[in-house]
Scaffold this motif. Structure first.
Motif, short mmCIF file in Angstrom:
data_model
loop_
_atom_site.label_atom_id
_atom_site.label_comp_id
_atom_site.label_asym_id
_atom_site.label_seq_id
_atom_site.Cartn_x
_atom_site.Cartn_y
_atom_site.Cartn_z
N ASP A 455 0.83 -1.20 0.00
CA ASP A 455 0.00 0.00 0.00
C ASP A 455 0.87 1.26 0.00
O ASP A 455 1.99 1.23 0.50
CB ASP A 455 -0.86 -0.02 1.28
CG ASP A 455 -2.15 0.77 1.10
OD1 ASP A 455 -2.32 1.42 0.05
OD2 ASP A 455 -2.99 0.73 2.03
N ASP A 456 0.33 2.32 -0.54
CA ASP A 456 0.99 3.64 -0.50
C ASP A 456 2.39 3.60 -1.08
O ASP A 456 3.28 4.30 -0.62
CB ASP A 456 1.08 4.16 0.95
CG ASP A 456 -0.27 4.11 1.63
OD1 ASP A 456 -1.25 4.48 0.99
OD2 ASP A 456 -0.34 3.68 2.80
N GLU A 511 -4.58 4.36 -6.94
CA GLU A 511 -5.75 4.80 -6.18
C GLU A 511 -5.87 6.32 -6.16
O GLU A 511 -4.96 7.03 -6.55
CB GLU A 511 -5.79 4.19 -4.77
CG GLU A 511 -4.73 4.64 -3.82
CD GLU A 511 -4.89 3.97 -2.44
OE1 GLU A 511 -6.01 3.70 -2.00
OE2 GLU A 511 -3.85 3.71 -1.82
#
Ligand code: C2E
Ligand code: CA
Ligand code: CA
Length: 712
Positions: A455-456, A511
């Motif tokens: 993530d990220d 995202e």
């Protein structure tokens, strides 16, 4: 034995030594050394009787700094004070020797009165200091320990009620980095130096203490102008510490308005103040104010009711769909928690997750979210919906929990699911903190069949260089990449990262997608999946369910595309399409698309596929083979199959991320063709059709020849 103290004089010039001896021999027993090495020898033998050292800086063999270094290494410095002699006014070497742990300095030529006085003071100071209880003082820096600081502050406040006082808390933002770069000892030296500088600005009825690590605390009489002035000079002076790095000092100030508050709370308020300017360029002083107070109260309220909130199910799980960019269908979702508080109303995770991460409650909340998520998936499964994998967030605290794997497996089993139904999102920064431990844990998760998303990605500073060692499947790009300006530059970085990811066979999710323009750009870069307000916001499960039913990628996608097998039909019942891929979604896309034409069988790694092929070789029409998989990868499977001639009649279509090298390698190992991920329905339909028909024709021909041969 005489009552006199013993001192050591170190100087390479005899005249200098004699001059000092003449001055001091009436009051002290004197030892002499004419260079640094000799000094250390003498110190080693006499460490228990020497009360002070007078040390020249410039000497052959081992110079004065070298002697200080050795003494510090031998842990002599806290007990034996050193006065450095230097040419008068040489400020640079004075500062440098202080930073090396010297206690004071003397200018040459010597002024007899000053020499005697300094030496007397310094010896006296050490003697009294060693009498003071160890615990009262910080042993490294000689300022007060936290306990003593607190006790003395209380006394001062009690006796000077008419005065205004401030607690000043100091932080060196890049202290850890300094220690990493220059070593623990340099860190210690800096602290000793800083303590000296701070003490210089502490008057009677004011105090200086060290709380922990690089954090000092001052009790100062409050006058804004003079305090700011002092802090200004302190910052500059500390930055003179001879190390090649700009030290980022910050101060948090709490103005004491009631002496009734606990010391712990006062210091904590100064800490909260300093936290507000962490990482902020150009600001190094912050006050505890109303805003921080309100935030503190709010946070306290949240902490007070978190346990009830879980019991009363005030937390809700929302789902935000992830879309396959190619087909624009729902290919997954992320579970995101919401808090519907009876009084405060609807709260987003930003308000409470960071708090729960510091107090550990996050493990409870995450357990709740995982359990709810699995129970929804179970429900959808029972209703016969086409379910896509759902990802849950795993906080770094979760991974360090030794029971983590048992907990998540327990939840999955309880709902009759498999690990492959769940993707785990682990934030990039978790990997950089303790890479070794996380990597080991994640490897175990992958072996169990979980799909791991980083993530990220791009928000920390890990990353590119350790990327290929990480056991992950999917890169989830940090929102900043797409949301920043879409200038050429950031565009290039983005496209580079996506191609790099593909080269390593990671799928990519972007995202925070909000505009058509961003979609277009990502499509051109061959990004696989997107998540963002442009397609859908996070939504309650009932609403997500409708998305699943109406827009799932697993709803048959191939309408209007027909395969034509009629003229070569030679089996009574459909043949087998063996789908080998560790990502359940990839398998499901293929099996839902081709189940009208084949009996589809799914295997999640090469080893399982090989077992199956051995048993069913004659029934298999085609193998759809992923390359990168745990246990046994696609290349190895092809090698194994190539060993035996009897499998040569089965065509293999490699499903790859489109990296030329691995496609080439696949052909060399006997692949028949390849299709690129993300799948384009039209292309894949054609490839499968061509390959399967060609092999069937060849087989039919071979049979025909066999027949003819046996006839003739
Ligand atoms: P995240 O994991 O990076 O999640 C993505 C966040 O981006 C979500 O915020 C989502 O609502 C938001 N988002 C999605 N699309 C867009 C868009 O197009 N534009 C913008 N501006 N934002 C978008 P959310 O739900 O507020 O969650 C914030 C963070 O809280 C998450 O960041 C995650 O780190 C954490 N979090 C949320 N739920 C959980 C949970 O159950 N457990 C744990 N440990 N953390 C959670
Ligand atoms: Ca996430
Ligand atoms: Ca994220």
């Amino acid at each position: 034995m005489s009552e006199k103290n013993t001192i050591l004089i170190v100087d390479d010039k005899e005249v200098n030594r004699e001059c000092l001896i003449k001055l001091l021999e009436d009051d002290y027993n004197i030892l002499e050394a004419c260079d640094g090495e000799e000094a250390i020898e003498i110190l080693d033998k006499n460490r228990d009787i020497i009360s002070a050292v007078v040390l020249d800086i410039i000497m052959p063999k081992l110079d004065g700094y070298g002697v200080l270094n050795e003494m510090s290494y031998r842990k002599m410095l806290p007990k034996i004070p050193v006065i450095v002699t230097s040419v008068d006014g040489d400020e640079a070497s004075e500062l440098k020797s202080l930073s090396f742990g010297a206690s004071d300095f003397l200018g040459k030529p010597y002024n007899p009165i000053i020499v005697k006085k300094r030496l007397q003071n310094i010896i006296h100071l050490k003697e009294t200091a060693s009498l003071v209880n160890y615990l009262q003082m910080d042993t490294l820096t000689g300022v007060y320990s936290k306990e003593t600081f607190s006790k003395k502050t209380k006394e001062i406040l009690k006796h000077s009620k008419d005065k205004k006082y401030a607690i000043v808390y100091s932080d060196i933002e890049n202290f850890q980095l300094l220690k990493d770069l220059f070593g623990e000892k340099t860190g210690d030296n800096l602290l000793v130096f800083m303590a000296k500088v701070l003490k210089h600005y502490v008057n009677d009825n004011e105090l200086c203490g060290r709380i922990e690590n690089e954090h000092f605390v001052l009790l100062k009489e409050y006058d804004k102008k003079s305090l700011h002035n002092d802090l200004d000079i302190i910052v500059k002076t500390v930055n003179d510490f001879p190390v090649n790095m700009n030290l980022r000092l910050r101060f948090g100030i709490y103005l004491i308005d009631t002496a009734k508050m606990s010391m712990h709370a006062m210091i904590n308020r100064a800490i909260l103040a300093v936290d507000t300017i962490k990482g902020r360029y150009g600001r190094y002083i912050a006050y505890y104010d109303k805003e921080i107070w309100e935030k503190q109260v709010h946070e306290q309220e949240i902490l007070n009711c978190m346990e009830d909130a879980i019991k009363e199910e005030q937390f809700k799980v929302y789902f935000q769909p992830k879309y396959d960019l190619n087909s624009e269908k729902v290919a997954g979702a992320e579970a995101l928690v919401r808090w519907v508080h009876p009084e405060k109303g609807f709260m987003n995770p930003g308000e409470f997750i960071p708090l729960f991460e510091t107090n550990g409650f996050i493990t409870e909340l995450d357990k709740f979210v995982w359990d709810k998520t699995c129970s929804y998936i179970q429900g959808w499964k029972e209703k016969g919906y086409p379910i896509v994998p759902v990802s849950v967030n795993v906080s770094r605290t979760d991974i360090y929990n030794p029971d983590f794997i048992d907990i998540i497996m327990g939840i999955i089993n309880k709902h009759g699911l498999k690990p492959e139904n769940i993707h785990l999102e682990i934030t990039e920064t978790a990997y950089t903190e303790n890479p070794h431990q996380i990597i080991e844990e994640v490897k175990k998760l992958k072996l169990l069949g979980f799909v791991i998303e980083m993530d990220d990605f791009g928000s920390g500073y890990s990353s590119l260089n350790m990327l290929n060692e990480l056991p992950i499947d999917i890169l989830k790009l940090d929102m900043g990449f797409v949301q920043g300006d879409l200038s050429m530059n950031s565009n290039n970085i983005l496209s580079f990262i996506i191609s790099l990811a593909k080269w390593m066979d990671y799928a990519v999710v972007a995202e925070g997608i909000e505009t058509e323009e961003q979609i277009q750009m990502l499509r051109n870069m061959d990004c696989n999946f997107v998540q963002g307000y442009y397609y859908a916001k996070p939504m309650p499960p009932e609403e997500f369910e409708r998305h699943l039913v109406e827009h799932s990628i697993l709803n048959n996608d191939m309408e209007g595309l027909e395969m034509n097998f009629s003229d070569t039909e030679f089996r009574k019942s459909p043949g087998i399409m063996l789908i080998v891929d560790d990502l359940v979604l990839n398998r499901k896309i293929l099996s839902s698309s081709f189940s009208r034409y084949f009996k589809t069988v799914e295997k999640e790694n090469g080893a399982e596929a090989l077992e199956y092929i051995k048993e069913h070789a004659d029934e298999i029409d085609v193998i759809m083979l992923d390359l990168v998989m745990p246990v046994m990868d696609g290349f190895t499977l092809m090698k194994q199959l190539k060993l035996e001639n009897k499998y040569s009649h089965i065509p293999i279509i490699v499903t790859s991320q489109g990296n030329d090298k691995s496609v080439e390698k696949s052909f060399a190992l006997g692949a028949t063709d390849f299709v690129e991920k993300p799948y384009n329905p039209r292309i894949i339909m054609h490839r499968v059709q061509n390959v399967v028909m060609a092999y069937k024709n060849a087989r039919a021909e071979a049979k025909e020849n066999e027949k003819n041969d046996s006839v003739s």
